[in-house]
Design an enzyme around this catalytic site. Structure first.
Site, PDB file in Angstrom:
ATOM      1  CG  HIS A 285      -1.921   1.400   0.946  1.00 35.07           C
ATOM      2  ND1 HIS A 285      -3.504   1.009   1.044  1.00 35.07           N
ATOM      3  CD2 HIS A 285      -1.622   2.413   1.944  1.00 35.07           C
ATOM      4  CE1 HIS A 285      -3.669   2.308   1.323  1.00 35.07           C
ATOM      5  NE2 HIS A 285      -2.474   3.331   2.207  1.00 35.07           N
ATOM      6  CD  GLU A 286       1.441   3.469   3.709  1.00 30.62           C
ATOM      7  OE1 GLU A 286       2.137   4.741   3.208  1.00 30.62           O
ATOM      8  OE2 GLU A 286       1.184   3.651   4.321  1.00 30.62           O
TER       9      GLU A 286
END
Length: 689
Positions: free
Chosen positions: A477-478
């Site tokens: 995600h990051e």
């Protein structure tokens, strides 16, 4: 970061240098001390004020270049100082930096207000004639965004209202800083000691090792400790067979920011909510939520609430069924108690083992941190042609930080990526992406320096750090956010990278998570940390089959937080002395919140919405973006190839590389050919009828 000596001549420190001769122009972290920041901010503020005065007071007729372009070329020194300072204040702070933060944030807020409320500057921006100058699409977008920013900051208000807007901005900056620092203090103050075999009952080796590392970092008074780092406390709640210790840990986690004394956030929240409501009214909006969503894809709180309700109903129904199965498991084991919030994760893991023959401890050896970093990089290489070269001899702000040069398929430099993966007391909780330097071309070819910050529990020295599947998803995600910053391809700083609508910004990050769940990626990268053997096919199938397990719980946990956020900012409750806990309880009662589940973020520690305005009345945006990401990944499925070159090229051009060049709806349509429906999201979460 080193500590400044009393003799440090901060005025001639690293920030006074016009350029940094470090590799890739990285900040010279080892030479920067806390004493350098305030003088650097002072000098940069003075320089920016002079630049603004020259633009506003220019005798020439206003043009795009001498007004808007000049604004985009101004404040570079301030951007550089702030870029370093605020990254470190979140990821590696100390009392000296916190003191600087308390001093400088209200000043920066007042500085920003002075710019946006400057009548001469606003008159010049208003007078720029896009048609007469035949401005191109990017210049028109920049002009439009500046005009929007000025209006939303109060440029059209009467003098008294402008003064009040400036007061509110300064006070809000103070309150947000105090909220963040209080939360960090509460998180740092708690440690649950585990002394002896009884306290360690049920904990697998990887968690015992991580708790031992945390104990050493806390001074070594105990053999093992559980801190409030999510990567420690969540697995503890999953595996510990000591119900009393689970309850103590959960209580501390749940009550961050509401423990009384100097770090209690409840009074701050009441004032923040009241000031937001007042600011919205000054600007002519019914509520802060109406103000906030006026400049988003959703456009109006009703649209966001409709989405939340449409997801809440099936999620609530599924969570009730999950609760009943967990209660049945407790009774089958002979337990004479009702399922409580500190029990859910523990019994959900037992049920997952029973229904899917899946054990978190069986999965983690195949998800070492280094392997998952490589998986994220390889996915970016196969989608976008990127290459990553680890850098060993470059400045870094902490020994844990790793750095990579990022290059495009043709070998040209894209930027630098920093990874800061481990929890520590000097770092706030959570995971995020930020930029030390953003991409642009207006001030030369400026390549980005992007950082991902995580809070994974560190393994003992010499051992591999193993991730849960949720941890690996967080890493992907990051890194999706990081790619949004790295692949930015715009001219003007205002439009770069993640500077997009709040309910569009999570699309690149949440979309990237999909590749982690693909068998093709897992077969290639999920390998045992000791033997290098791939994850057994049977385990892989069981892992993927369980993707929607416990999704009623997860969706209720998230959606309740988003509903409370929106409800709070639709109201003016703070003006009469908000009792935030009572408000939260009443809002949850109205939606029939299950007693066995808590909000993912309760108000006193809801940093997303109270450490700043970024996600205030905007926590719904994760779900809004999930509608987009579920539909967007279907584009690859429909093409028959999860790395389909033409689809990936459109994705890079219109999403990851486009910054804020277009309205987000137009950008999505340019990629997908249409706007999405909610159906792929419901299927993804296992909530479809």
């Amino acid at each position: 970061m080193t500590t400044a000596s009393p003799t440090t001549d901060a005025a001639t420190g690293p920030f006074a240098e016009r350029t940094w001769t470090t590799p890739f122009g990285l900040p010279p972290f080892e030479r920067i001390t806390p004493a350098h920041y305030l003088p650097a901010f002072e000098a940069a503020l003075d320089a920016h004020n002079a630049e603004i005065a020259a633009i506003a007071g220019a005798s020439e007729a206003p043009t795009f270049d001498n007004t808007v372009g000049a604004l985009e070329r101004a404040g570079l020194d301030l951007d550089r100082v702030a870029g370093v300072f605020f990254n470190l204040s979140g990821s590696h702070t100390n009392p000296e930096l916190q003191a600087v933060e308390r001093a400088i944030t209200p000043r920066l807020a007042r500085h920003g207000s002075a710019i946006y409320l400057n009548p001469e500057l606003w008159a010049r921006i208003s007078a720029v004639d896009a048609e007469a100058e035949a401005l191109g699409p990017e210049e028109r977008r920049v002009l439009d965004r500046y005009r929007m920013r000025f209006r939303r900051s109060g440029a059209d208000l009467a003098p008294d209202a402008k003064a009040r807007m400036a007061e509110i901005a300064g006070r809000m900056a103070e309150l947000g800083t105090r909220f963040s620092q209080n939360l960090l203090a509460d998180e740092g103050a708690f440690a649950l000691p585990l002394d002896g075999p009884d306290d360690l009952a049920g904990l697998p080796d990887f968690l015992r090792d991580a708790a031992a590392s945390a104990a050493r970092e806390r001074g070594g008074q105990h053999g093992h400790v559980i801190t409030l780092s999510r990567s420690l406390i969540e697995p503890f709640l999953v595996f510990s067979t000591r119900r009393d210790l689970r309850e103590r840990a959960y209580e501390a986690w749940s009550k961050r920011g509401e423990n009384g004394g100097d770090t209690d956030n409840r009074g701050l929240i009441a004032e923040i909510v009241a000031l937001r409501a007042e600011r919205a009214r000054l600007l002519g909006f019914e509520s802060f939520a109406h103000f906030k969503l006026d400049d988003t894809m959703a456009g109006h709180p009703d649209a966001a609430m409709d989405l939340l309700r449409n997801v809440w109903t099936p999620a609530h129904h599924q969570a009730a069924a999950e609760r009943d199965r967990l209660q049945g498991l407790i009774q089958a084991e002979g337990g004479n108690f009702s399922l409580a919030r500190h029990d859910w994760r523990h019994y959900a893991e037992k049920l997952r083992r029973a229904e899917h023959d899946l054990d978190e401890g069986e999965i983690k050896p195949y998800l070492p941190l280094d392997g998952m970093i490589e998986a994220a990089f390889d996915t970016a290489s196969r989608l976008f042609g990127l290459r990553f070269e680890e850098l060993t001899d470059v400045p870094r702000y902490h020994p844990d930080v790793r750095a990579w040069a990022v290059r495009d398929a043709d070998g040209s430099e894209v930027g630098v990526f920093l990874g800061d993966y481990f929890a520590r007391a000097s770092k706030r909780s959570g995971a995020w992406m930020s930029a030390f330097r953003s991409q642009e071309r207006l001030n030369g070819v400026v390549r980005p320096i992007i950082v991902n910050v995580m809070n994974f529990a560190r393994a003992p020295e010499g051992e591999a750090t193993l991730l849960s599947f949720d941890d690996a998803r967080t890493l992907f995600h990051e890194f999706g956010h990081a790619l949004h910053g790295l692949l930015s391809d715009v001219t003007y700083p205002l439009l770069a990278g993640t500077a997009v609508a709040g309910d569009f910004v999570e699309l690149p990050s949440q979309l990237y998570e999909h590749w982690l769940e693909q068998p093709e990626v897992l077969r290639r990268h999920a390998r045992h940390y000791r033997t290098g053997e791939p994850m057994p096919e049977d385990l892989l199938k069981r892992l993927l089959a369980a993707r929607t397990f416990n999704q009623g719980f997860a969706t209720v946990e998230y959606t309740s937080s988003a509903i409370v956020d929106m409800t709070l900012h639709l109201s003016s409750a703070g003006e009469d002395g908000l009792d935030v806990l009572a408000f939260e309880a009443e809002a949850l009662k109205r939606i029939a919140m299950p007693a066995e589940i808590s909000m993912r973020h309760r108000a006193p520690h809801f940093a997303h919405i109270f450490s700043g305005d970024g996600y205030a009345a905007g926590y719904y945006s994760y779900l809004w973006s999930e509608v987009l990401d579920a539909d967007a990944f279907d584009a690859f499925r429909e093409a028959g190839d999860i790395f389909h070159p033409e689809t990936a090229a459109r994705l890079r051009k219109f999403v990851y590389g486009a910054g804020n060049l277009q309205d987000p709806g137009e950008a999505y349509t340019a990629f997908r050919g249409r706007l999405p429906s909610i159906d792929p999201l419901l299927r993804k979460r296992g909530l479809a009828a």
